[in-house]
Scaffold this motif. Sequence first.
Motif, PDB file in Angstrom:
ATOM      1  N   VAL A 196       0.852  -1.158   0.173  1.00 45.01           N
ATOM      2  CA  VAL A 196      -0.112  -0.001   0.088  1.00 45.01           C
ATOM      3  C   VAL A 196       0.791   1.267   0.130  1.00 45.01           C
ATOM      4  N   LYS A 197       0.666   2.258  -0.965  1.00 43.02           N
ATOM      5  CA  LYS A 197       1.160   3.490  -1.040  1.00 43.02           C
ATOM      6  C   LYS A 197       0.130   4.613  -0.938  1.00 43.02           C
ATOM      7  N   GLU A 198       0.475   5.636   0.010  1.00 43.70           N
ATOM      8  CA  GLU A 198      -0.418   6.944   0.112  1.00 43.70           C
ATOM      9  C   GLU A 198       0.172   8.022   0.105  1.00 43.70           C
ATOM     10  N   LEU A 199      -0.347   9.050  -0.639  1.00 43.03           N
ATOM     11  CA  LEU A 199       0.085  10.363  -0.555  1.00 43.03           C
ATOM     12  C   LEU A 199      -1.178  11.424  -0.499  1.00 43.03           C
ATOM     13  N   GLY A 200      -1.231  11.994   0.676  1.00 44.80           N
ATOM     14  CA  GLY A 200      -2.287  13.044   0.618  1.00 44.80           C
ATOM     15  C   GLY A 200      -3.571  12.345   0.588  1.00 44.80           C
ATOM     16  N   ARG A 201      -4.543  12.573  -0.317  1.00 46.22           N
ATOM     17  CA  ARG A 201      -5.993  11.826  -0.088  1.00 46.22           C
ATOM     18  C   ARG A 201      -5.968  10.773  -1.233  1.00 46.22           C
ATOM     19  N   ARG A 202      -4.877  10.261  -1.637  1.00 43.87           N
ATOM     20  CA  ARG A 202      -4.814   9.461  -2.709  1.00 43.87           C
ATOM     21  C   ARG A 202      -4.152   7.929  -2.065  1.00 43.87           C
ATOM     22  N   GLY A 203      -4.544   6.920  -2.612  1.00 43.51           N
ATOM     23  CA  GLY A 203      -3.833   5.564  -2.011  1.00 43.51           C
ATOM     24  C   GLY A 203      -3.964   4.700  -3.290  1.00 43.51           C
ATOM     25  N   TRP A 204      -2.796   3.813  -3.202  1.00 42.93           N
ATOM     26  CA  TRP A 204      -2.590   2.887  -4.359  1.00 42.93           C
ATOM     27  C   TRP A 204      -2.151   1.658  -3.642  1.00 42.93           C
ATOM     28  N   TYR A 205      -2.694   0.707  -4.564  1.00 40.63           N
ATOM     29  CA  TYR A 205      -2.052  -0.837  -4.300  1.00 40.63           C
ATOM     30  C   TYR A 205      -0.948  -1.042  -5.085  1.00 40.63           C
ATOM     31  N   VAL A 206       0.167  -1.405  -4.967  1.00 40.71           N
ATOM     32  CA  VAL A 206       1.148  -1.325  -5.697  1.00 40.71           C
ATOM     33  C   VAL A 206       2.019  -2.701  -5.904  1.00 40.71           C
ATOM     34  N   ARG A 207       2.149  -3.174  -7.095  1.00 46.33           N
ATOM     35  CA  ARG A 207       2.864  -4.663  -7.211  1.00 46.33           C
ATOM     36  C   ARG A 207       4.426  -4.484  -6.876  1.00 46.33           C
ATOM     37  N   GLU A 208       4.853  -5.127  -5.980  1.00 40.28           N
ATOM     38  CA  GLU A 208       6.473  -5.071  -5.797  1.00 40.28           C
ATOM     39  C   GLU A 208       7.050  -5.551  -6.782  1.00 40.28           C
ATOM     40  N   PRO A 209       8.481  -4.945  -6.990  1.00 41.49           N
ATOM     41  CA  PRO A 209       9.073  -5.546  -8.214  1.00 41.49           C
ATOM     42  C   PRO A 209       9.613  -7.079  -7.786  1.00 41.49           C
TER      43      PRO A 209
END
Length: 649
Positions: free
Chosen positions: A590-603
Amino acid sequence: MASDYHRLTNRRASSPPSPDLNVAHESCTVQANDRRPVKSSPDKRPSPDSSYIPPCVVQGLNEKNEIRCAPRACVKEDDSCTAQSFLESINTSVSPQREAFNDGLLDHVDAEGICTCACRCGHSPAWRPRGRKRSKSFTAMRTGISELSGWDWEPRQEAQPIPVQPTKENGPGESPLERLPAEILDEIIAQLSLSVPPAGYAPRNVDLISCLLTSRTIHVATINTLYNHITIPHSQIFAKFLSHILEYPGQGALVRRLDLSHFTSVGLGRTRQMNAEIQNMTARTLLQCLQCSPNLREVLLQEHLDEDIDERVLRKLLFGLSNLQAVDFCAAASASFVSSLTSVASTLGGPASVELSIQRLGLHECFTLQSSVFESLLSHSPRLTHLDVAHTRITDRALASIPHSAQLTHLNLGRCTQITGEGVVDFLTTHPAATGLVYLNLSCDVASYRLLSERDVERLLPALPTTLRSLNLNGAKIRSVDAPAILPLTKHLEELSLAHSKLSLQDVNSLFQPSPSSTTGVQQPAWTPPALHYLDLSHCPSITQPALYSANCILLSQTSSPLEVIELGDKAISSLRECRNTNKRLGWVVKELGRRGWYVREPSGSDVGNGGSNGRRSWKMGAMWWGMRKCPVAVGEVGGLYGHYMFKK
């Protein structure tokens, strides 16, 4: 003699616990701020058990605390292996105490808050214990005396210099680097330039400054690089730059980009009246800078300067710089700026022969401009390629007034409430300037309105060009029946935003795997894998944390590759954040910045060995990660206020 040890060596014979620095900071604030000399009395020495901290140490603590408490408004990308990694850096402005240091008022404290007065406070690099470390005994006291007197009973071993064989040097201008063609040498030295300035008064472009002192050939190439892109983080740097080009006009002619996107006065401890009295950055000085830079091609401005962008500055930008190709007024919304731009735009309504040389125009978040301003500017921009008018009052009429000779590649119409879905679809499907789009943002705020209706979506999806790489349809009324029309777009799109859509989990899966073979005997076309790296499914009712973890979802498996970023709403991100073990097992984070959030595939291991995920594309113009919501008008690293509007807001 042991009782006098602490007096001789400024140490205590027995080491008491270290004082609480926070308490000492609070208790000594008045003393540290009072710069009057303190008279010390020989009869009132600090006792061995007292928690005495010298004022220089407290001053250093105050410096560190001021820097830590500075506001953080700049966002830049973190070049790491995992996508959607950002850094929120402190503002390029500094505290009043740091300004005092810069002006020489605090001579005993350096830029890092370290005492340089050699007062044996423990924070001075100029003082180090001499001799070897010994126990608290007579030998240790002897060492303490030697520290004061400079002698010791045991001679020290001096390091013997290592002889260096002299090498034959090249003559002036004969080194291999200097003999390179000028074009190659310029490209090499350009790699030393920094797009994003450091915080505060830290040295800038140290490597380039060193190259200036190397040789005449390197000096000439470095001057071209140093003045090619000028980045101004605060008013003092701007004042120095302006005085320099006023004294040496030839160097002003080298400037191609004036970047004020990092400029801010927040945190300087000044009022608006104080800034007006300093006169470093004003409408007059900004106009002087533009006049001394006749070959400017890109000017990047923003909301912190809207009071200084008057009518004379705008006329110089739009009519006085024949080579100007890009200008950005990001979030400028003050009354003076609106009045000035309205006055300048009104002069364009006369003869049709007046043409603007601007190719890339940024009016992102300029929501106070009247609709007539957009019509006047756009109708006289025949070379337009990039247009960012997100959250403005642009209308269908202004959009249709764009000349047919324009060749739009980037168009941002996000959150524009004065346009209609029918008018936008008509423009995108019939206007000659919209046939080669690469970036298209048609997002809207569903709390107030929806731009694209079901009918608009049905007309738009089949007509979108194959050149498109990023498409934002957040808030459009997309249903399951639109999934077959979306599927062909995924073969060339790398970013697709479908927030607030009514797609089911099965519809989303169909974008990444072929449908089951039909029993009717009809031959199915060959399956082409999708090109999607980023998918926005925020606030989709069917996309939840249990649905993503279910066996029916293929988004988190290798089948969805090259998908690496899924943007989700607050509720889904909060649920995923708590499942750390499951995320680690699946290889997502999980990555977050401000009001936005992402579910990110780890390399994977091979990706890490190759330098990690590389999301840089030419159409991103310097940005590396996915899902940007502000269209850039100049190639460069993401940072400052532009990074805030791109990825945080």
